[in-house]
Each structure stands twice: as structure tokens, then as C-alpha cells.
Scaffold this motif. Sequence first.
Motif, mmCIF file in Angstrom:
data_model
loop_
_atom_site.group_PDB
_atom_site.id
_atom_site.type_symbol
_atom_site.label_atom_id
_atom_site.label_comp_id
_atom_site.label_asym_id
_atom_site.label_seq_id
_atom_site.Cartn_x
_atom_site.Cartn_y
_atom_site.Cartn_z
ATOM 1 N N PRO A 35 -0.560 -8.795 2.313
ATOM 2 C CA PRO A 35 0.474 -7.903 2.671
ATOM 3 C C PRO A 35 0.814 -8.337 1.706
ATOM 4 O O PRO A 35 1.295 -6.454 0.549
ATOM 5 N N ALA A 36 1.222 -8.592 0.821
ATOM 6 C CA ALA A 36 2.185 -9.200 -0.862
ATOM 7 C C ALA A 36 0.949 -7.820 -1.903
ATOM 8 O O ALA A 36 0.873 -7.195 -2.799
ATOM 9 N N ALA B 149 0.299 -4.047 -1.116
ATOM 10 C CA ALA B 149 0.778 -3.928 -1.773
ATOM 11 C C ALA B 149 0.557 -3.073 -3.853
ATOM 12 O O ALA B 149 1.517 -2.163 -3.607
ATOM 13 N N GLU B 150 0.582 -4.317 -3.986
ATOM 14 C CA GLU B 150 0.106 -4.390 -5.470
ATOM 15 C C GLU B 150 -0.823 -3.855 -6.092
ATOM 16 O O GLU B 150 -0.794 -2.857 -6.728
ATOM 17 N N ARG C 271 0.208 -0.274 -5.424
ATOM 18 C CA ARG C 271 1.280 0.196 -6.628
ATOM 19 C C ARG C 271 0.278 0.443 -8.022
ATOM 20 O O ARG C 271 0.059 1.299 -8.951
ATOM 21 N N GLU D 261 -3.582 0.145 5.510
ATOM 22 C CA GLU D 261 -3.670 0.507 4.147
ATOM 23 C C GLU D 261 -4.131 1.932 4.115
ATOM 24 O O GLU D 261 -4.162 2.538 2.963
ATOM 25 N N ARG E 215 -3.025 4.655 4.710
ATOM 26 C CA ARG E 215 -2.182 4.820 4.266
ATOM 27 C C ARG E 215 -2.402 5.683 2.354
ATOM 28 O O ARG E 215 -1.444 6.762 2.153
#
Length: 774
Positions: free
Chosen positions: A601-602, A605-606, A609, A641, A644
Motif C-alpha cells: 500500500p505504501a 501510494a508513493e 505521488r 490503484e 484511481r
Amino acid sequence: MNDQAGEEPAPGPSETPTPAPDAAPAPPAPDAPGPAGASGGGERAPDGDASSPADPAAVRPSDEQGGKRSAADGPLAPADGKPVPEQPVSFEESSAVREHHSLIKSNRSPVSLGPNGNAVYIESMYGAEGGPHRTKVQAVPFPEDIVTAIYVPVPGQDELESSLEQHHVIVLYGEEGTGRRATATAALIRRSRPRYAVSTLHREDADVVQGACEQAADVLEKGHGYLVEAGARPVTKQTLDRLAQLAVRADAYLVVTGQQSGFPGTAGDARVFEHHGPDALKVLEAHLAALVTRHRLRCRRDEEDGGPRCDTDSVSRFLARVTGDEQLRSTLGLARSVTGVVQLARVLTENIHAPDEDLGDVIGRWRDWLRLLAREMLGLDAGRDDTGMPAPHHQAFRITYAFFNGHPLSDVVEAGDLLSRIMLPHFGVADEDLVHHMSEQNINRLVPQEMRASEAAAADARSTFRHALLVHDQLLHTMLESTWDAYSRLRIPLLDWLDLLVGGRGPGRERVRVRVAQLVGLLMGHDFDFVYQRRVGPWARSDSGVRRVCAALALEMAAAEGGAADRVASRVQDWARSPGMALQDSAAKAYGTSIGLRDVPATLAELGRLGRKPEQAGFSSIAFSTAWLFLAGRVDEVMAELDRWATARDEYLPRHAVRTMLALGRYTVGADRPGRPALAELALANDKHAELLVTLLNRALITGETSTRAWNLLARWLPDADGADNEDLATLYESLAPRIFTGPLKGRARFHLNQVWLPRHRNSMTLRRVLAAI
């Protein structure tokens, strides 16, 4: 925009995807994912087409020129506020990343040989094989000393042999060093007709299990037994069913060995067995008995010349003393493998006539024999031997031979010559004193037999090229540690040598770069900060995409083998948060390795970003790393992901989502089902995934930079859906077509169907159904 570029290669676990025969030519595809597909930097061409060229010969990436960029390459940083992408690079540069992932595995030496994949792969996603580069499966007979070796049965031996007799195929999974191949061989010997008609199946640079499914009729012989080493490559229950069907048809027997993570969905299968190694003491006793028998034959001849008496009583006392020794029993627990126990038996037999009080010294020497061997190989005094070469050249060549264990000798000779030229001045030897002659005879003298593997092992390397093969894989670690500790003044020259190897050019350069990255990662285990500041950090900040790949691979190795996982994670996060474009791309590449699996998950997210940054729009790293996480088994997280990203109110994230989709489009759900794309299979099972596929394909087809690759993808998918087994896929494509081909895409789709695809596939009912639907 120019739409003439070839197919975008996709990352994957040790696969070599190639286009379908009717698809447009594609550039050399990578054999493994690697960080960001190991693309070497930005993949987007100046005309906006984000792919590598169809003609690999036309590629002249700046990364192959020592990291130097010409004016034609364009600046790395934006000049006018808009991202200026790098020149496309040949994805051939990343093909040996497969080797990197085959070497980084938990609880196993990162220098072990064998066609094993990364242990994190738990999904069965394969690239479609075919085309002119397809490699053949070969059946290589076992060397006689392996076939006839003493074997100690393991727990469950009768059950697994009974299952092999019944099903013709079984799986043995377990840790390396438990002797699973020996168990497989013993089981096959009992089944094969004639006895000892046992071979190992091998396939160069590709998935041997998939090859066995494809080429069984050409390979399997009646009554013969075959060992198939899958490592951690995913092998599903469906693939086992297919192998069993083929084995029964050929009346042959197959044993597939590998790691537990490589067999998803096979829990409870009567053909799948967890392999536990035999009792170490029983292995020692069996081999001691056999070795002592051979020893007595030699001693009988020596007794006539005054040698020690070697009668039955003395041998029996020796065996009882050895097997009853408490120190030896505790030492058996230190053996890394069954092979290590056998080596101990050999050492003890060589000292059969040693006094009782010397047994402890003998055991101690066995425990530290690799370290002593490494010191001996590096401890030559200044001088020359009959080859005319100075001692430092011996040291340089032995260091290189160890560091490039498993590589062709051509790699060793080239790298060793370069290291010699760097080392010689530090030992007061002039460069002109180096003799430039590397015949096989000289190589044998430069690398003593004690350091090299046996001729039988070399013959089992299954290659027409001679390779560097160490007597023990762990010797690489020991030589690396000894070199780093013994030659402190050579630490900086050693790191400079490794950097020069990264920047070289020529055939096989990609495999050299991957090994260099591994070596740097292992060195970080000895001095993390020094090696990072001197080598990994500069690589991560480099204009060269190849060096950024090496930085990511080095950190992965440091995390996997150097016990530095926390420090590595911190460094990668620093790269991701850096304002520097190169460091950001290095972070994206690193997330496409096992580093990214630590916290998915991290990681996603990175990557998201980073994907919003305009300076990353010209790089493929985010897409390749996201695809790699999908192939590593994190399907649900990746698909959520991508959903999104695809709907984000952002200029760049949807572009990365499309690239990820195109990368994954090359992969199928299994080796035995090459016509079923993994993404289409997901769409069949989940309406939300189907809608996402529609959105991404629509965007890919209408966008100039990706349209060619998207049309080529559909050119493979649609004809492959023909046939009764794929009726559900044909229905899916028929239902999705009106939503994909909207607006101007409807006319383009009719053109492709009528003018391009149907003339090639005149009998394709799927193409006709899709045409009727739009």
C-alpha cells in the motif's frame, strides 16, 4: 504523432514474451521485470511515442556510452517548463534482470546457480511464447556420479513414489539444500525404463515448465524420467494437470521441484509434497561407509610401500569414533545443505589415519574451509609463474572468476583484464608487464583446481560455452569479504572497476551489469555508508538510466542479503521525496523490486505521488514497477490503484495507468493457456475490472503515444479467443467492443478488422463477432 514504434515490453517473472506471429514486430523484450522494467530511463521518444523502437539495431542509447549524453539526447531536466523525455533505449539492456531476481531469494545464497525465479512470485502470469526467438527444451542426462550417488530416503518417500507411479507427475517443494533434487532423481530412477534413463529438462533463458507443456511431444520419451526445476516460478494446478496429461500420453515420468511459493492453488493436491531433508547423521554414515570402502582399496596398495595399516578393525573404530563424536554431531547442524554433509564425509575420510585428538582440528578446518581457500587464492607472493604473468594478475583473475561465478568465461576474461590494469599500479607492476594471452590452458593455471568446480559439474552446466564455476557457491561471498578486508587500499579502485563494467558495451553486457549491481549490494553489507556514498548514490543521481537501474538492484540485494532492509527503505524514500528527477526515477525503479513488496500500500501510494509529477511523464518506471507488483501477486491492490489513476483529475496519472495496462496486456493466466490474457480473465470475473479495462483501452487507442501498441495488443487478443475453450473470452470481447470503440475509434476499428486482421485470420469467428457488434 509518429505511430511506428513497436510493442512496449512488459515486466514479468523471468519470462520472455514475444508477439504473436501476426502482430507487428516488437523490440527485444525483457526476461524479467526488474526495477521499472529496467528500461534504462525514459522510454518516450521525442515524437511522443512511449515505446522502444521496433528496430533494436537503430537504438544507440546514451546509457551504453558510459553515461554520457549528447546534445541529440535532449536535456534531462525540463528547459521550458514542459517535460523533455530522454531518447528511447533498447529494452535488451534489461534482459538479464531475470538473473538478478533468480539470485535474490530468502534463505538462499544469491550466487546459487539454476533457473530459479524470485520467491515473491505467487501468481501464474506468463508471457506468450512463440516467434523466431523461441528456445527449445532439451533433455540433459544426469552425470553418472549424480545418478549413482548414495541416497538416504526422506520422510514420505513411499507415498511420493506411489503418487509418481499413479499420476506420472509430482511436485517436491522445499528449501534449497534439503536434497530435493536427489529425492526426485531417486524416485525417477525407480520408475524409468531402462533404469537410469533420467534427464533434467532445460531451456535457455525461458520457463522450462511452459516449454515442457509446449514441446512435450518432441522431448518426452517412453519410459524415461525427467527432473524439472521450477524454482519459484509460478506453476498452477492447471499447469500440473496439463503436464500429467502429456506425461501419461508419452508414458514418461516428471518430478517438478521448487519452492512452496511457486505452486499457488495446489494445496491438498495429492501430487504435491513438501520435501524435508534426510537425517544428516544418516547421510554422513552412508557416505562415510562408501568413501571408506574406496579408501581401503587405495590403502591396500600403500601398505605394500610401508603405509598405515587399514584393516577392518581400524576402519570400524574410525567410523564409530566419528559418528559418536558430540562435537561432530553439533557441527552437522552448521551444514548449509546435504552437499555440505557429504563434503564433511570426504574431509573426514581423507584424515582417517589422523590421531584421535586431531579430530577436532579436522572438523574445524571443514567449518572454515572456504575462508581458508579464499585466503590461499588471494595470498600469492610477488613474482611470476611459468605463464609469465605477475602475481597481482593471478589475484585479479581469481577475484573476477569468483565474482562472476556462473558467467561465460568471456565475461571473466574481459572483466579480469580490466581489473588487472587497475590493480597492477598498486603493486608496482607496469602495465606493459601484463601478458595479453588468455588461452584455456592459462585460465586453468590462473584458477587452481581447488577453486573450480569438478569437470562433471562443468559438464552439467548445459551450455556450449565454458563458464566460471566455483567449487562452492558460497565461495563468492568469502572471496568478496576477503578481498574487501585484505586489500583496503583497493576498495576505491574496486568500486571504480565495477562502475567501468556498468558503462561497457557489447554482447552480454546486461548480465554483467546485473552481476555488478549484485556485487555492490553485497559490499554494502560490509560497509553500507562507504559503498552508498561512493557508488550507489552517484548511480541513483546519474543521467544514465542503466546506472539508475543498477542503483535499484544494488539496494535490493543489500536489503535481501545484507540485513539492511530498514536502511534501504529509508534511502528509497529519500530518493522519492527528492526534487531531483533522476533520484525520483531511481526510487520508482526500486519500487519495482522486492523492496516494493515490503509494504505494498505504501509503495503504490508513493508511485501514485511520483506519477503526478510532470518531470516523471517521460519515464516508464512507474508503469513497469506497478505492473511488477501485479505480477508478484498483488492483483487486487494494483487494480484498485489503477482505477484511481485512470479516473484521476490529473494530466499524468491516467497516462501511467494506460502504460501499466499495456505492459500487463502481454501476460496470460498460465503456461498451459497462452490465449487467455490475465487482464481479460480478471474482466470475466469482475465487472469493475471490465469497466476499468474498457476505460484504459479506450484511452490507449485514442492517444497517439500508445495507440499502435494498443491496436497490436488487440490484434493478438481477439484471434486467440477462437475455439471452444475460449468461448467466454469471445463473448467478453463482443460485449466490450461497443464501449471500447466509440466515436472516431469505431471507424478505425472497422478498418483494422476488415483490412488488416481478417485477411490474416480468415476463419476467426471472434473477429467477425466483434465487427458485427460495432
